[in-house]
Design a protein around this motif. Structure first.
Motif, PDB file in Angstrom:
ATOM      1  N   THR A 153       0.547  -1.203  -0.009  1.00 48.81           N
ATOM      2  CA  THR A 153      -0.379   0.333   0.221  1.00 48.81           C
ATOM      3  C   THR A 153       1.048   1.461   0.199  1.00 48.81           C
ATOM      4  O   THR A 153       1.979   0.920   0.639  1.00 48.81           O
ATOM      5  N   VAL A 154       0.128   2.286  -0.708  1.00 47.73           N
ATOM      6  CA  VAL A 154       0.959   3.669  -0.423  1.00 47.73           C
ATOM      7  C   VAL A 154       1.015   4.445   1.062  1.00 47.73           C
ATOM      8  O   VAL A 154       0.246   3.866   1.604  1.00 47.73           O
ATOM      9  N   PHE A 155       2.975   4.191   1.133  1.00 52.29           N
ATOM     10  CA  PHE A 155       2.056   4.972   3.024  1.00 52.29           C
ATOM     11  C   PHE A 155       2.076   6.298   2.999  1.00 52.29           C
ATOM     12  O   PHE A 155       1.837   6.955   3.738  1.00 52.29           O
ATOM     13  N   LEU A 156       3.396   6.445   2.357  1.00 45.87           N
ATOM     14  CA  LEU A 156       3.456   7.923   2.415  1.00 45.87           C
ATOM     15  C   LEU A 156       3.058   9.005   1.055  1.00 45.87           C
ATOM     16  O   LEU A 156       4.469   7.910   0.428  1.00 45.87           O
ATOM     17  N   ASP A 157       3.350   9.974   0.791  1.00 46.43           N
ATOM     18  CA  ASP A 157       2.968  10.136  -0.648  1.00 46.43           C
ATOM     19  C   ASP A 157       3.807  12.096  -0.917  1.00 46.43           C
ATOM     20  O   ASP A 157       2.822  12.659  -0.152  1.00 46.43           O
ATOM     21  N   HIS A 158       3.295  12.066  -1.661  1.00 43.66           N
ATOM     22  CA  HIS A 158       3.280  13.977  -2.557  1.00 43.66           C
ATOM     23  C   HIS A 158       4.482  14.856  -1.509  1.00 43.66           C
ATOM     24  O   HIS A 158       4.495  15.310  -1.194  1.00 43.66           O
ATOM     25  N   LEU A 159       5.730  13.299  -1.437  1.00 44.50           N
ATOM     26  CA  LEU A 159       7.068  14.070  -1.250  1.00 44.50           C
ATOM     27  C   LEU A 159       7.751  14.352  -2.382  1.00 44.50           C
ATOM     28  O   LEU A 159       7.981  15.065  -4.138  1.00 44.50           O
ATOM     29  N   ASN A 160       9.097  15.243  -1.631  1.00 46.28           N
ATOM     30  CA  ASN A 160      10.185  16.067  -2.901  1.00 46.28           C
ATOM     31  C   ASN A 160      11.638  15.085  -2.752  1.00 46.28           C
ATOM     32  O   ASN A 160      12.416  16.053  -2.072  1.00 46.28           O
ATOM     33  N   VAL A 181      11.713  16.270   7.298  1.00 49.74           N
ATOM     34  CA  VAL A 181      10.436  16.632   7.970  1.00 49.74           C
ATOM     35  C   VAL A 181       9.411  15.300   8.363  1.00 49.74           C
ATOM     36  O   VAL A 181      10.126  13.861   8.550  1.00 49.74           O
ATOM     37  N   ARG A 182       9.457  15.202   9.489  1.00 53.82           N
ATOM     38  CA  ARG A 182       8.982  14.454  10.696  1.00 53.82           C
ATOM     39  C   ARG A 182       7.185  14.224  10.637  1.00 53.82           C
ATOM     40  O   ARG A 182       6.192  15.389  10.456  1.00 53.82           O
ATOM     41  N   TYR A 183       7.138  13.385  10.586  1.00 54.03           N
ATOM     42  CA  TYR A 183       5.408  12.961  11.037  1.00 54.03           C
ATOM     43  C   TYR A 183       5.632  12.187  11.958  1.00 54.03           C
ATOM     44  O   TYR A 183       5.918  10.730  12.353  1.00 54.03           O
ATOM     45  N   PRO A 184       4.159  11.657  13.072  1.00 50.72           N
ATOM     46  CA  PRO A 184       3.709  10.928  13.784  1.00 50.72           C
ATOM     47  C   PRO A 184       3.406   9.704  13.310  1.00 50.72           C
ATOM     48  O   PRO A 184       3.255   9.517  11.915  1.00 50.72           O
ATOM     49  N   TYR A 185       3.604   8.570  14.138  1.00 51.13           N
ATOM     50  CA  TYR A 185       4.047   7.501  13.484  1.00 51.13           C
ATOM     51  C   TYR A 185       3.553   6.090  14.499  1.00 51.13           C
ATOM     52  O   TYR A 185       3.756   6.379  15.565  1.00 51.13           O
ATOM     53  N   GLU A 186       2.251   5.207  14.689  1.00 53.89           N
ATOM     54  CA  GLU A 186       2.393   4.042  15.527  1.00 53.89           C
ATOM     55  C   GLU A 186       2.922   2.779  15.012  1.00 53.89           C
ATOM     56  O   GLU A 186       2.583   2.702  13.502  1.00 53.89           O
ATOM     57  N   GLN A 189       1.216   0.924  11.804  1.00 53.60           N
ATOM     58  CA  GLN A 189       0.553   1.288  10.883  1.00 53.60           C
ATOM     59  C   GLN A 189       0.890   1.541   9.140  1.00 53.60           C
ATOM     60  O   GLN A 189       1.723   1.097   9.032  1.00 53.60           O
ATOM     61  N   THR A 190      -0.548   1.788   8.386  1.00 56.84           N
ATOM     62  CA  THR A 190      -0.437   1.068   7.344  1.00 56.84           C
ATOM     63  C   THR A 190      -0.394   2.797   6.270  1.00 56.84           C
ATOM     64  O   THR A 190      -0.460   2.427   5.367  1.00 56.84           O
ATOM     65  N   SER A 191      -0.173   3.809   6.500  1.00 56.25           N
ATOM     66  CA  SER A 191      -0.976   4.675   5.937  1.00 56.25           C
ATOM     67  C   SER A 191      -0.222   6.288   7.275  1.00 56.25           C
ATOM     68  O   SER A 191      -0.587   6.292   8.156  1.00 56.25           O
ATOM     69  N   ILE A 192      -0.015   7.230   6.412  1.00 57.17           N
ATOM     70  CA  ILE A 192       0.659   7.983   6.974  1.00 57.17           C
ATOM     71  C   ILE A 192      -0.171   9.208   6.030  1.00 57.17           C
ATOM     72  O   ILE A 192       0.138   9.698   4.779  1.00 57.17           O
ATOM     73  N   THR A 193      -1.512  10.209   6.599  1.00 51.44           N
ATOM     74  CA  THR A 193      -2.011  11.031   5.804  1.00 51.44           C
ATOM     75  C   THR A 193      -1.431  12.561   7.043  1.00 51.44           C
ATOM     76  O   THR A 193      -1.523  13.855   6.387  1.00 51.44           O
ATOM     77  N   ASP A 194      -0.671  12.858   7.525  1.00 53.92           N
ATOM     78  CA  ASP A 194      -0.379  13.543   8.316  1.00 53.92           C
ATOM     79  C   ASP A 194       0.613  14.932   6.959  1.00 53.92           C
ATOM     80  O   ASP A 194       1.748  13.962   6.789  1.00 53.92           O
ATOM     81  N   LYS A 195       0.364  15.715   7.607  1.00 55.06           N
ATOM     82  CA  LYS A 195       0.835  16.894   5.888  1.00 55.06           C
ATOM     83  C   LYS A 195       3.284  17.060   6.883  1.00 55.06           C
ATOM     84  O   LYS A 195       3.681  17.502   5.796  1.00 55.06           O
ATOM     85  N   GLY A 196       2.765  16.845   7.953  1.00 59.90           N
ATOM     86  CA  GLY A 196       4.411  16.795   9.410  1.00 59.90           C
ATOM     87  C   GLY A 196       4.864  17.671   8.844  1.00 59.90           C
ATOM     88  O   GLY A 196       4.427  18.555   8.849  1.00 59.90           O
ATOM     89  N   THR A 197       6.221  17.886   9.822  1.00 61.12           N
ATOM     90  CA  THR A 197       5.961  18.955  10.319  1.00 61.12           C
ATOM     91  C   THR A 197       7.724  19.043   9.831  1.00 61.12           C
ATOM     92  O   THR A 197       8.634  18.367  10.158  1.00 61.12           O
ATOM     93  N   LYS A 198       8.667  19.912   9.872  1.00 66.93           N
ATOM     94  CA  LYS A 198       9.477  20.917   9.059  1.00 66.93           C
ATOM     95  C   LYS A 198      10.983  20.690  10.138  1.00 66.93           C
ATOM     96  O   LYS A 198      10.487  21.633  11.333  1.00 66.93           O
ATOM     97  N   LEU A 199      11.622  19.639  10.650  1.00 68.73           N
ATOM     98  CA  LEU A 199      12.718  19.478  11.218  1.00 68.73           C
ATOM     99  C   LEU A 199      13.987  21.277  10.764  1.00 68.73           C
ATOM    100  O   LEU A 199      14.246  21.711  11.825  1.00 68.73           O
ATOM    101  N   THR A 200      14.289  20.729  10.103  1.00 66.93           N
ATOM    102  CA  THR A 200      15.109  21.467   9.557  1.00 66.93           C
ATOM    103  C   THR A 200      15.495  21.132   7.876  1.00 66.93           C
ATOM    104  O   THR A 200      15.509  20.716   6.858  1.00 66.93           O
ATOM    105  N   GLU A 201      15.206  22.516   7.793  1.00 70.31           N
ATOM    106  CA  GLU A 201      16.172  22.879   6.101  1.00 70.31           C
ATOM    107  C   GLU A 201      17.343  21.658   5.408  1.00 70.31           C
ATOM    108  O   GLU A 201      18.427  22.256   6.557  1.00 70.31           O
TER     109      GLU A 201
END
Length: 453
Positions: A153-160, A181-186, A189-201
């Motif tokens: 399955t698609v776990f996370l998309d729309h990345l760069n 980019v940081r994402y919450p994960y349990e 979990q089979t997919s991440i829909t959270d937009k994530g938070t930038k940790l550092t450029e």
């Protein structure tokens, strides 16, 4: 030539014409015929005299399908496709519950500043490196551990242009080409829909010559180590374009603050902790265009504050005459890498093996994937090798473990990239030309399974 005025529809044709002529445009007395790669493997590689070229020779391994074939493995091993049909799978990460993350990615579109940029683009396209960029992570779940995933399955998309992945606690960190980019994960979990938070450029465009950003968490989870490749071959884009590049960063997980942990590493594409000593080890892609047997790519321990030569010197304190002005103050401190892999093999995956599922000779050593050369004859790399370790350091010659990525006509049926060890102890290999994840396991395990069935 003012490439900015070239009409876009004419660029592919012009690039193709330029590429055709490159192989024959070396300076007088120069060629791309390499010697025996075996003399460049180990702690003290043979380093021949430099050759300089007007334009570098190019030797392409055109991609062809695997069909019903598979890579060839050493005695005592077996291989099969864990999954097929990916879009340029570049790296792999195994989660604590055994789920396998397949990072499908390609580099961002590079700007064209010089004729060389056109040539590079067409060569990459002919070699299968300009495939569609999926910009996603796919999850494979093999609950039985038999090498047959029951879930994809698609776990996370729309990345760069993602590459590195690391899990710390309940957060998944993804190294895109321009940011972590940081994402919450349990667990599970089979997919991440959270937009994530930038940790550092991270250093990205507009050039972004080496776009991959390898990622490794510290054992205590307080730091992330990031491989940031150079923005050129030997600083031909100017040193300002190389600011904080050709380096391994240390990033504080709590704040996102970073420092350069080690510098002068042209393109650190994979990092691991050596299990016996706890030291950081990395693989690196060295520079091109000074001969078929220069400069050896390498595997090395990484010292905090260490400088490894690029761009001013190579393999310790061997000067590169193309770089002006020189920096003798830095060259005098340049550290010689621990272990040469031979020239232009392009190591892109590293896995320290601590499991017990494969034959005993692979215990505690390092698997390295060699994506393969484009500028020497004969071609070099296009395989996965094993480097034995003893006492926390390499202890012998590299052994070919997975080969057959090149056919008898020097066509590339695949090119190995990311490596990982699954929860059963099998070795996983991302193949970004064959668009497959291969699984290497012990042949004895198959025999035992048959006897028990």
């Amino acid at each position: 030539m003012n490439t900015s005025k070239i009409h876009h529809t004419k660029l592919p044709r012009l690039a193709a014409l330029l590429a055709v002529g490159v192989a024959s445009l070396g300076l007088a007395g120069c060629d791309d015929t390499g010697g025996d790669p075996r003399v460049q493997i180990g702690a003290n590689p043979v380093l021949p005299a430099i050759q300089q070229y007007l334009l570098p020779p190019i030797r392409i391994a055109p991609p062809v399908p695997w069909g019903n074939d598979t890579p060839k493995v050493s005695q005592g091993l077996q291989i099969h496709a864990l999954a097929k049909g990916f879009e340029h799978p570049r790296s792999l990460y195994v989660l604590p519950n055994g789920d396998v993350l397949v990072i499908e990615s390609n580099g961002p579109k590079a700007p064209v500043f010089r004729p060389k940029d056109l040539i590079t683009g067409v060569v990459q396209g002919l070699a299968g490196a300009k495939a569609k960029d999926a910009n996603r992570i796919t999850l494979l779940r093999d609950s039985k551990g038999d090498g047959v995933p029951e879930l994809r399955t698609v776990f996370l998309d729309h990345l760069n242009s993602p590459f590195g992945v690391a899990l710390i606690g309940h957060y998944l960190y993804v190294a895109n080409t321009d940011a972590i980019v940081r994402y919450p994960y349990e667990d599970g979990q089979t997919s991440i829909t959270d937009k994530g938070t930038k940790l550092t450029e991270l250093p990205g465009g507009p050039i972004d010559h080496h776009w991959t950003k390898a990622l490794l968490a510290s054992p205590d989870g307080s730091k992330l180590y990031v491989g940031v490749g150079s923005n050129s071959n030997v600083a031909e884009n100017g040193m300002e374009a190389e600011r904080e590049r050709a380096a391994i960063w240390e990033v504080d997980v709590a704040t996102g603050a970073h420092r350069v942990y080690a510098s002068g590493v042209r393109n650190p594409t994979g990092m691991q902790w050596q299990p016996e000593t706890g030291k950081l080890w990395a693989i690196a892609n060295e520079r091109d265009e000074i001969g078929p047997d220069l400069v050896p790519d390498y595997l090395t321990s990484v010292r905090d504050g260490g400088f490894y030569g690029w761009p001013y010197s190579y393999y310790g304190q061997h000067l590169d005459p193309r770089v002006m002005p020189q920096r003798p103050d830095l060259v005098s401190k340049a550290i010689k890498p621990d272990y040469a892999l031979s020239s232009h093999v392009a190591p892109l995956g590293l896995a320290m093996y601590t499991a017990s599922a494969l034959p005993a000779q692979y215990k505690d050593g390092a698997f390295v994937s060699e994506h393969g050369s484009w500028d020497r004859t004969p071609l070099n790399g296009y395989k996965v090798v094993f480097v034995p370790f003893s006492g926390g350091t390499p202890s012998g010659p590299a052994e070919d473990v997975v080969a057959g990525f090149l056919d008898q006509n020097s066509h590339a049926r695949g090119r190995p990239v990311g490596l990982a060890v699954d929860r059963t102890g099998a070795l996983l290999i991302a193949d970004d030309v064959g668009n497959t994840v291969w699984r290497v396991s012990s042949a004895a395990a198959s025999s035992t399974s048959r006897q028990g069935s």
